[in-house]
Design an enzyme around this catalytic site. Structure first.
Site, PDB file in Angstrom:
ATOM      1  N   SER A  28     -77.048 -17.524 -18.365  1.00 28.02           N
ATOM      2  CA  SER A  28     -78.205 -16.938 -16.978  1.00 28.02           C
ATOM      3  C   SER A  28     -79.420 -16.152 -17.275  1.00 28.02           C
ATOM      4  O   SER A  28     -80.028 -15.930 -16.403  1.00 28.02           O
ATOM      5  CB  SER A  28     -76.905 -16.253 -16.128  1.00 28.02           C
ATOM      6  OG  SER A  28     -76.924 -15.437 -16.778  1.00 28.02           O
ATOM      7  N   CYS A  29     -79.717 -16.590 -18.401  1.00 32.28           N
ATOM      8  CA  CYS A  29     -80.929 -15.269 -18.298  1.00 32.28           C
ATOM      9  C   CYS A  29     -82.201 -16.543 -18.549  1.00 32.28           C
ATOM     10  O   CYS A  29     -82.135 -17.263 -18.983  1.00 32.28           O
ATOM     11  CB  CYS A  29     -80.879 -14.765 -20.126  1.00 32.28           C
ATOM     12  SG  CYS A  29     -79.020 -13.885 -20.325  1.00 32.28           S
TER      13      CYS A  29
END
Lengths: 168, 294
Positions: A28-29
């Site tokens: 999700s980064c």
């Protein structure tokens, strides 16, 4: 230098002249890549969360989208880059395959990171040449300073050339 | 036992577990330490005495205790002293890490996880589970740490059986279903079930075994289990961080009710993530020290 420089979680790395920057396993980064093609200065930041608590990033400005980009720009400027010449590409912000976040919508952190990075770029008035955000795939992003290529690797697609930051 | 090169029909899990001689094990000393540290009457001496029964483990715990991460003023040569200085809880965690590391640092071809992928994933999940348990106060942080570290132990057994025989990575490429469903389709069981069977065989508490069994499917658990909820959320957060994704990647289903059942709110999320990364990166030195001690 000609080797690869890993950009770990919340890290900001800047290189000059030659070499590659790599964000391994973005979930999700979001990885933000930036290039000043004239000064041949490249930078990458591995953003984990949308915004710093009370605007205070502590000792890791790269952790948060709203503080990461100004810090990246500052480090690139210190290496000889000019903000007005920067060209960007972003990748990451994936979500798990299925999720029900129930009463806690903030748990959709991939989507929030993508939106926060877009907002931060807009706020800085920078040009984002290409983005590859969202989806359900982990990504490895490589920025080759020598060529300007941004390569995104996923399990299903393999490697694809997202864009070239040197090309007009 | 070498990898199974072909199988007709579905392999039988019970039979595989019974006939495989080189399955991952957690030393009986560590299991005794886990049990002892949960007992109300346990003392530094009683924990130290147990650890001393396994000299190899003691040596590795002492190497960890003397690692740069703990910055002790003087070197510790005695496990009793380590328990007194670092505390019973820390020594318990070090013992679990020392005992599982040799298994967790293997290459798992069937899951497309090159070393130290599984170790990093397991350690990150363990530290997330501990942080979540600590924040929620609904489960023991120590139990949550152990649970996180052992959560994917079933993958090691499956790698012993199936490395080279089934192309799970290929099967997942381009597919749009959950990784655990794919495992079930290919083998007739999945790593969470194997992990459950292994931890049950070792005699670990039922709550922990069940948490591992339902770590990807918490709604299937028959009773409320905060340890399971901690593990499910920890697994989600570890994947969000992109750690040790392998062939499973993000092909999981996250149940946000687990977060709510722990009494955690929307606002806890960013705080947990932010705190975790600082601690995780500080503990990276443990990885190096473990590699040297292995």
């Amino acid at each position: 230098m000609t080797g690869s420089t890993l950009v770990g979680m919340a890290e900001i790395k800047v290189i000059q002249e030659t070499g590659s920057l790599v964000c391994l396993g973005l979930g999700s980064c979001v990885g933000i890549c930036a290039l000043d093609p004239v000064a041949k200065v490249g930078g990458m930041v591995h953003v984990m969360l949308p915004e710093a608590f009370n605007g205070e990033p502590g000792d890791k400005p790269g952790k948060f989208a709203d503080t990461a980009l100004p810090a990246l720009i500052a480090q690139m400027e210190a290496a000889g880059a000019r903000k007005s010449r920067l060209v960007l590409a972003v990748s990451g912000g994936a979500q798990v395959f299925k999720s029900s976040t129930g009463a806690a919508p903030k748990l959709d952190v991939g989507e929030r990171n993508g939106a926060a990075v877009r907002a931060a770029i807009k706020k800085q008035g920078l040009r984002c040449k290409a983005e590859d955000l969202g989806g359900n795939q982990g990504r490895t992003v490589t920025f080759k300073l020598d060529t300007g290529d941004i390569i995104v690797k996923t399990l299903s697609v393999g490697e694809k050339n997202l864009t070239n930051l040197r090309a007009a | 036992m070498s990898a199974i090169t072909s199988f007709s029909g579905r392999p039988n899990l019970a039979q595989l577990l019974e006939t495989t001689t080189d399955l991952p094990v957690v030393s009986s000393t560590v299991l005794a330490v886990i049990s002892e540290t949960e007992a109300e009457e346990s003392t530094a001496q009683s924990v130290g005495r147990l650890l001393q029964q396994d000299p190899a483990l003691t040596a590795r715990v002492l190497r960890l205790a003397n690692s740069s991460f703990y910055s002790l003023r003087k070197q510790v040569f005695d496990v009793n002293e380590a328990v007194v200085i670092l505390g019973m809880r820390t020594v318990r965690r070090l013992a679990v890490v020392a005992s599982t590391y040799p298994w967790l640092c293997r290459d798992l071809k069937v899951f497309d996880l090159a070393s130290p992928g599984l170790w990093e994933f397991s350690y990150a999940t363990a530290t997330f589970a501990q942080t979540i348990a600590d924040r929620s106060r609904k489960a023991s942080p120590d139990a949550a740490f152990t649970c996180g570290l052992l959560a994917d132990i079933g993958k090691i057994a499956m790698s012993i059986w199936f490395d080279g025989s089934a192309d799970l990575v290929g099967a997942l490429r381009g597919d749009k279903s959950l990784a655990i469903d794919h495992e079930f389709e290919l083998f007739g069981f999945h790593h969470a079930e194997v992990g459950y069977q292994l931890t049950k065989m070792w005699g670990l508490p039922n709550e922990l075994c069940e948490a591992i069994r339902y770590s990807h499917t918490p709604s299937e658990a028959t009773s409320q289990n905060p340890l399971l909820d901690c593990l499910h959320c920890a697994d989600y957060l570890t994947r969000c961080m992109g750690i040790g994704l392998g062939s499973e990647g993000l092909r999981i289903e996250f149940d946000g009710d687990a977060w709510s059942r722990l009494g955690l709110t929307d606002d806890d999320f960013d705080g947990i993530l932010s705190d975790w990364i600082d601690q995780f990166q500080a503990r990276q030195t443990l990885f190096t020290d473990q590699a040297q001690a292995a």
